[in-house]
Write a protein that holds these residues in place. Structure first.
Motif, PDB file in Angstrom:
ATOM      1  N   ILE A 148       0.860  -0.597   0.151  1.00 12.99           N
ATOM      2  CA  ILE A 148      -0.107   0.174  -0.113  1.00 12.99           C
ATOM      3  C   ILE A 148       0.694   1.514   0.015  1.00 12.99           C
ATOM      4  O   ILE A 148       1.761   1.408   0.905  1.00 12.99           O
ATOM      5  N   THR A 149       0.447   2.204  -1.042  1.00 11.22           N
ATOM      6  CA  THR A 149       0.945   3.240  -1.230  1.00 11.22           C
ATOM      7  C   THR A 149       0.387   4.754  -0.014  1.00 11.22           C
ATOM      8  O   THR A 149      -0.324   5.392  -0.099  1.00 11.22           O
ATOM      9  N   ILE A 150       1.466   4.793   0.586  1.00 10.07           N
ATOM     10  CA  ILE A 150       1.067   5.752   1.799  1.00 10.07           C
ATOM     11  C   ILE A 150       1.504   7.397   1.469  1.00 10.07           C
ATOM     12  O   ILE A 150       2.915   7.988   1.501  1.00 10.07           O
ATOM     13  N   PRO A 151       0.702   8.218   1.434  1.00  5.82           N
ATOM     14  CA  PRO A 151       0.782   9.285   0.725  1.00  5.82           C
ATOM     15  C   PRO A 151       1.750   9.810   1.859  1.00  5.82           C
ATOM     16  O   PRO A 151       1.481   9.927   3.532  1.00  5.82           O
ATOM     17  N   ILE A 152       3.327  10.826   2.015  1.00  4.85           N
ATOM     18  CA  ILE A 152       3.452  11.630   3.453  1.00  4.85           C
ATOM     19  C   ILE A 152       4.583  12.873   3.005  1.00  4.85           C
ATOM     20  O   ILE A 152       4.465  12.628   1.380  1.00  4.85           O
ATOM     21  N   SER A 153       4.687  13.570   3.908  1.00  6.25           N
ATOM     22  CA  SER A 153       4.928  14.854   3.370  1.00  6.25           C
ATOM     23  C   SER A 153       6.612  14.492   3.986  1.00  6.25           C
ATOM     24  O   SER A 153       6.873  16.018   3.699  1.00  6.25           O
ATOM     25  N   ASN A 154       7.179  14.309   5.656  1.00  5.42           N
ATOM     26  CA  ASN A 154       8.618  14.241   5.561  1.00  5.42           C
ATOM     27  C   ASN A 154       8.742  12.443   6.208  1.00  5.42           C
ATOM     28  O   ASN A 154       8.317  11.343   6.839  1.00  5.42           O
ATOM     29  N   GLN A 155       9.276  12.339   5.160  1.00  6.39           N
ATOM     30  CA  GLN A 155       9.855  10.793   5.493  1.00  6.39           C
ATOM     31  C   GLN A 155      10.654  10.474   6.787  1.00  6.39           C
ATOM     32  O   GLN A 155       9.758   9.009   7.375  1.00  6.39           O
ATOM     33  N   GLU A 156      11.448  11.492   7.244  1.00 10.40           N
ATOM     34  CA  GLU A 156      11.827  11.318   8.960  1.00 10.40           C
ATOM     35  C   GLU A 156      10.331  10.632   9.563  1.00 10.40           C
ATOM     36  O   GLU A 156      10.367  10.511  10.714  1.00 10.40           O
ATOM     37  N   VAL A 157       9.838  11.836   9.794  1.00 12.30           N
ATOM     38  CA  VAL A 157       8.694  11.614  10.780  1.00 12.30           C
ATOM     39  C   VAL A 157       7.738  10.931  10.262  1.00 12.30           C
ATOM     40  O   VAL A 157       7.463  10.128  11.746  1.00 12.30           O
ATOM     41  N   SER A 158       7.438   9.819  10.172  1.00 14.75           N
ATOM     42  CA  SER A 158       6.395   9.436   9.032  1.00 14.75           C
ATOM     43  C   SER A 158       7.515   8.151   9.141  1.00 14.75           C
ATOM     44  O   SER A 158       6.903   7.108  10.147  1.00 14.75           O
ATOM     45  N   ARG A 159       8.061   7.957   9.163  1.00 18.72           N
ATOM     46  CA  ARG A 159       9.582   5.980   9.561  1.00 18.72           C
ATOM     47  C   ARG A 159       9.775   6.257  11.217  1.00 18.72           C
ATOM     48  O   ARG A 159       8.741   5.763  11.367  1.00 18.72           O
ATOM     49  N   LEU A 193      -5.158   8.797  13.705  1.00 18.90           N
ATOM     50  CA  LEU A 193      -4.430   9.343  12.859  1.00 18.90           C
ATOM     51  C   LEU A 193      -3.195   9.524  12.623  1.00 18.90           C
ATOM     52  O   LEU A 193      -2.225   9.615  14.096  1.00 18.90           O
ATOM     53  N   ASP A 194      -2.424   9.308  11.263  1.00 22.87           N
ATOM     54  CA  ASP A 194      -1.167   9.393  10.958  1.00 22.87           C
ATOM     55  C   ASP A 194      -0.426  10.502  11.308  1.00 22.87           C
ATOM     56  O   ASP A 194      -1.511  11.983  11.180  1.00 22.87           O
ATOM     57  N   PRO A 195       1.194  11.373  11.265  1.00 24.50           N
ATOM     58  CA  PRO A 195       0.997  12.458  11.103  1.00 24.50           C
ATOM     59  C   PRO A 195       0.731  13.356   9.659  1.00 24.50           C
ATOM     60  O   PRO A 195       0.542  14.714   9.884  1.00 24.50           O
ATOM     61  N   ASP A 196       0.005  13.044   9.198  1.00 22.45           N
ATOM     62  CA  ASP A 196       0.051  13.111   7.793  1.00 22.45           C
ATOM     63  C   ASP A 196      -1.624  13.364   7.185  1.00 22.45           C
ATOM     64  O   ASP A 196      -2.454  13.575   6.358  1.00 22.45           O
ATOM     65  N   LYS A 197      -2.200  12.968   8.770  1.00 17.06           N
ATOM     66  CA  LYS A 197      -3.264  12.873   8.747  1.00 17.06           C
ATOM     67  C   LYS A 197      -4.179  11.310   7.904  1.00 17.06           C
ATOM     68  O   LYS A 197      -5.236  11.158   7.518  1.00 17.06           O
ATOM     69  N   ASN A 198      -3.395  10.207   7.650  1.00 14.86           N
ATOM     70  CA  ASN A 198      -3.815   8.527   7.224  1.00 14.86           C
ATOM     71  C   ASN A 198      -4.675   8.494   8.574  1.00 14.86           C
ATOM     72  O   ASN A 198      -4.517   9.210   8.940  1.00 14.86           O
ATOM     73  N   ARG A 199      -5.690   8.298   7.376  1.00 13.48           N
ATOM     74  CA  ARG A 199      -6.158   7.365   8.309  1.00 13.48           C
ATOM     75  C   ARG A 199      -6.569   5.744   8.716  1.00 13.48           C
ATOM     76  O   ARG A 199      -6.541   5.166   7.932  1.00 13.48           O
ATOM     77  N   ILE A 200      -6.085   5.491   9.657  1.00 20.16           N
ATOM     78  CA  ILE A 200      -5.926   4.135   9.912  1.00 20.16           C
ATOM     79  C   ILE A 200      -6.908   3.285  11.178  1.00 20.16           C
ATOM     80  O   ILE A 200      -6.448   4.125  12.002  1.00 20.16           O
ATOM     81  N   GLU A 201      -7.210   2.110  10.666  1.00 19.84           N
ATOM     82  CA  GLU A 201      -8.458   1.797  11.670  1.00 19.84           C
ATOM     83  C   GLU A 201      -7.708   0.208  12.195  1.00 19.84           C
ATOM     84  O   GLU A 201      -6.829  -0.595  11.418  1.00 19.84           O
ATOM     85  N   VAL A 202      -7.610   0.610  13.404  1.00 19.53           N
ATOM     86  CA  VAL A 202      -6.466  -0.372  13.913  1.00 19.53           C
ATOM     87  C   VAL A 202      -7.369  -1.385  14.840  1.00 19.53           C
ATOM     88  O   VAL A 202      -8.291  -1.439  15.260  1.00 19.53           O
TER      89      VAL A 202
END
Length: 116
Positions: free
Chosen positions: A9-20, A103-112
């Protein structure tokens, strides 16, 4: 054609270090470099592909956890993760599931999800 699994799944992000940091620390996922050069997370049978973009259009996806929902929620609170939907119980595909949405730092919505 007989499709059996999702490869990535490709997740759009704005900052690689923050998302990592988020996906590694919050979900304890091993980080890898994918063949296309993107940073990603290894989910054993599939990958999360972090794609840096100029303007993030958030996506939604679900993850399955082996922990209890009480432990999941406590863990998320400890990491100051934004919870958008409190834990709810429902039936999906003839299985009982307890889920919480974040929500992740880029507001991607994750259902756990915790399946029972």
């Amino acid at each position: 054609m007989n499709i059996r699994e999702i490869e990535y799944i490709t997740i759009p992000i704005s900052n690689q270090e923050v998302s990592r940091r988020f996906y590694h620390e919050v979900f304890d996922l091993p980080m890898i470099t994918l063949p296309n050069g993107d940073m990603g997370a290894d989910l054993r049978k599939m990958f999360l592909d972090f794609k840096v973009v100029d303007q993030v259009t958030p996506i939604s996806f679900g993850l399955i956890a082996k922990d209890s929902m009480a432990d999941i929620k406590a863990h998320l609170i400890n990491y100051f993760v934004t919870i958008v939907d409190e834990p709810t119980e429902k039936t999906e595909n003839r299985r009982n599931v307890n889920s919480i949405t974040i929500l992740d730092p880029d507001k991607n919505r994750i259902e756990v999800n915790e399946f029972r």
